[in-house]
Design an enzyme around this catalytic site. Structure first.
Site, PDB file in Angstrom:
ATOM      1  N   PHE A  86       0.646  -1.256   0.036  1.00 38.69           N
ATOM      2  CA  PHE A  86       0.353   0.083   0.123  1.00 38.69           C
ATOM      3  C   PHE A  86       1.039   1.228  -0.082  1.00 38.69           C
ATOM      4  CE2 PHE A  86      -2.391   3.887   1.604  1.00 38.69           C
ATOM      5  CZ  PHE A  86      -3.056   3.480   0.941  1.00 38.69           C
ATOM      6  N   ASP A 131       9.652   3.060   1.841  1.00 41.71           N
ATOM      7  CA  ASP A 131       8.045   3.527   2.358  1.00 41.71           C
ATOM      8  C   ASP A 131       8.053   3.620   3.751  1.00 41.71           C
ATOM      9  OD1 ASP A 131       5.986   5.149   2.450  1.00 41.71           O
ATOM     10  OD2 ASP A 131       4.934   3.801   1.374  1.00 41.71           O
ATOM     11  N   LYS A 147       2.807  11.142   7.517  1.00 40.30           N
ATOM     12  CA  LYS A 147       2.019  10.695   8.783  1.00 40.30           C
ATOM     13  C   LYS A 147       2.048  11.414   9.932  1.00 40.30           C
ATOM     14  CE  LYS A 147      -0.601   6.644   7.281  1.00 40.30           C
ATOM     15  NZ  LYS A 147      -0.597   5.769   6.029  1.00 40.30           N
TER      16      LYS A 147
HETATM   17  C1  LIG Z   1      -0.622   5.922   4.486  1.00 46.85           C
HETATM   18  C2  LIG Z   1       0.188   5.828   3.966  1.00 46.85           C
HETATM   19  C3  LIG Z   1       0.838   5.979   2.727  1.00 46.85           C
HETATM   20  C4  LIG Z   1      -0.088   7.083   1.569  1.00 46.85           C
HETATM   21  O1  LIG Z   1       0.087   8.250   2.989  1.00 46.85           O
HETATM   22  P1  LIG Z   1      -1.411   9.200   2.482  1.00 46.85           P
HETATM   23  O2  LIG Z   1      -0.986  10.613   3.386  1.00 46.85           O
HETATM   24  O3  LIG Z   1      -2.573   8.363   3.024  1.00 46.85           O
HETATM   25  O4  LIG Z   1      -1.434   9.751   0.970  1.00 46.85           O
HETATM   26  C5  LIG Z   1       2.110   5.562   1.809  1.00 46.85           C
HETATM   27  N1  LIG Z   1       2.248   4.399   1.781  1.00 46.85           N
HETATM   28  C6  LIG Z   1       2.304   3.717   3.383  1.00 46.85           C
HETATM   29  C7  LIG Z   1       3.200   2.757   3.416  1.00 46.85           C
HETATM   30  C8  LIG Z   1       1.418   4.345   4.412  1.00 46.85           C
HETATM   31  O5  LIG Z   1       0.818   3.444   5.314  1.00 46.85           O
END
Ligand SMILES: *Cc1c(COP(=O)(O)O)cnc(C)c1O
Length: 406
Positions: free
Chosen positions: A146, A231, A260
């Site tokens: 994701f 990521d 985040k």
């Molecule tokens: C939440 C998330 C994203 C995307 O972040 P947004 O601020 O919702 O665009 C990308 N990678 C990972 C691993 C995430 O958990």
């Protein structure tokens, strides 16, 4: 409608459902206040937040120090755009680099934008530095990943729900099984620019790869001149009990995406971290963002990072995560298939016969715990990193009977 009008949860849900696009299936709890690990609904019922806005509020809800930084900067200068310089950006870069050991920062807003930025950097690096022929650069990603919701990002998703109806997709992506380094090596070609990977798959169901996987991945990427993009938007900034989840295997990626918790939940702030050799491929005009690197974002992120350090939230995540996981393992339940995770990113996977995690999340909510199912059968427990031992024990007392229910 005036601000003084008091609407019930039921009224507010009705308004949301009448006027909003239905792209979420939330628990029907309408929150109006938060403090630390606790949130309150409009009727005044208190809940322990075990989602932390998908790890965006690692520092706890409405952290007073971050709030003060936000208000002060908002009253002074919220936005300049990058057409001009601002007095927060340089110090923010310096502090972020000192904390993470990276050399260069690209400031963005949402996680998806940080991922897009990393992918653009990797492609440009492939052409400018590695010598890949024009329009040939490939990116390898993992099944179950994701990384956000843009068209290019869902182009490498393996989840049909995220893709259905959104084609045509961006080309140039290949998928390999998560946790399988041999499969990665087999998929690498002379035109591969990068491998993008979550050190633990959060949305994928809190999937922890086999020990040594990330180390092997690092070796393979180095050997084949492929950039390793971690990521860490969900796993980074303390969530797993280290600053970055890659630190558990002493792995240094070429590019790291964070977001985040970078703002403690106050404001969308994200970034790509890396070396000057890679992020230096961006030249004036080749990439940008109106809000990225705004004085408000920088001031909020600076304070959010200081809180992480001053309150030793990384250490607390390690200690409380171990305690939480140990207490969960003591719970007798016919439904639990596996408990896994690291630090305060914990997944409880239920057996298929349990009838899905959703009804357990509804039952937890009735007992004062907010948690969310991920991938149908897994309940994620990821409270703010400020949680205390007593609060973990309070949570377990309520989780235990829910996991034992018929
Ligand atoms: C939440 C998330 C994203 C995307 O972040 P947004 O601020 O919702 O665009 C990308 N990678 C990972 C691993 C995430 O958990």
């Amino acid at each position: 409608m005036t601000l003084l009008e008091r609407l019930s949860s039921r009224d507010l849900i009705e308004l949301e459902d009448r006027h909003g696009a239905q792209n979420y299936h939330p628990l029907d709890v309408v929150l109006s206040r938060g403090e630390g690990v606790w949130v309150w609904d409009v009727e005044g019922t208190r809940y322990l937040d075990c989602l932390s806005a998908y790890s965006a509020v690692n520092q706890g809800h409405a952290h007073p120090r971050i709030l003060r930084a936000l208000v002060e900067q908002a009253g002074r200068l919220p936005l300049t755009s990058r057409a001009f310089r601002n007095d927060q950006l340089g110090p923010y870069y310096r502090e972020l680099c000192a904390l993470t050991g990276h050399e260069t920062v690209v400031p963005m807003n949402t996680g998806a934008e940080a991922v897009e930025t990393a992918l653009k950097a990797a492609r440009k690096w492939a052409y400018d530095v590695k010598g890949v022929p024009e329009d040939q650069a490939g990116i390898i990603a993992c099944d179950g990943n994701f990384a956000g919701r843009t068209i290019s990002i869902v182009s490498f998703s393996s989840e049909p729900l995220y893709r259905a109806g959104f084609g045509p997709f961006t080309p140039g992506f290949t998928l390999v099984p998560y946790g399988d380094a041999d499969a990665l090596e087999a998929a690498i070609t002379p035109t591969t620019a990068a491998f993008i990977v979550e050190p633990i798959q959060g949305e994928g169901g809190v999937i922890v790869p086999p020990e040594g996987y990330l180390r092997r991945v690092r070796e393979l990427c180095t050997k084949h001149d492929v950039l390793l993009i971690a990521d860490e938007i969900q796993t980074g900034l303390g969530r797993t009990g280290r600053l970055f989840a890659g630190d558990h295997e002493d792995v240094r990626p070429d590019l790291v995406t964070i977001g985040k918790a970078l703002s403690g939940g106050f404001y969308p702030v994200s970034a790509v971290l890396g070396s000057a050799g890679v992020l230096g491929v961006f030249t004036p005009g080749s990439h940008g963002s109106t809000f990225g690197g705004s004085p408000l974002a920088c001031a909020v992120a600076r304070e959010a990072l200081r809180v992480l350090v001053d309150e030793d939230l990384v250490g607390n995540a390690a200690a409380m995560g171990e305690h939480f996981m140990a207490r969960l393992r003591e719970v007798a339940s016919p439904h639990v298939r596996e408990i896994r995770g690291r630090g305060l990113l914990i997944g409880v996977e239920l057996r298929p016969e349990a009838g899905g995690a959703r009804r357990f999340c509804e039952a937890l909510r009735a007992r004062g715990i907010l948690a969310k199912e991920t991938h149908v059968d897994t309940i994620r427990f990821a409270p703010p990193l400020v949680i205390t031992r007593d609060e973990v024990d309070w949570a377990i007392e309520r989780i235990a009977p829910v996991l034992a229910m018929a």
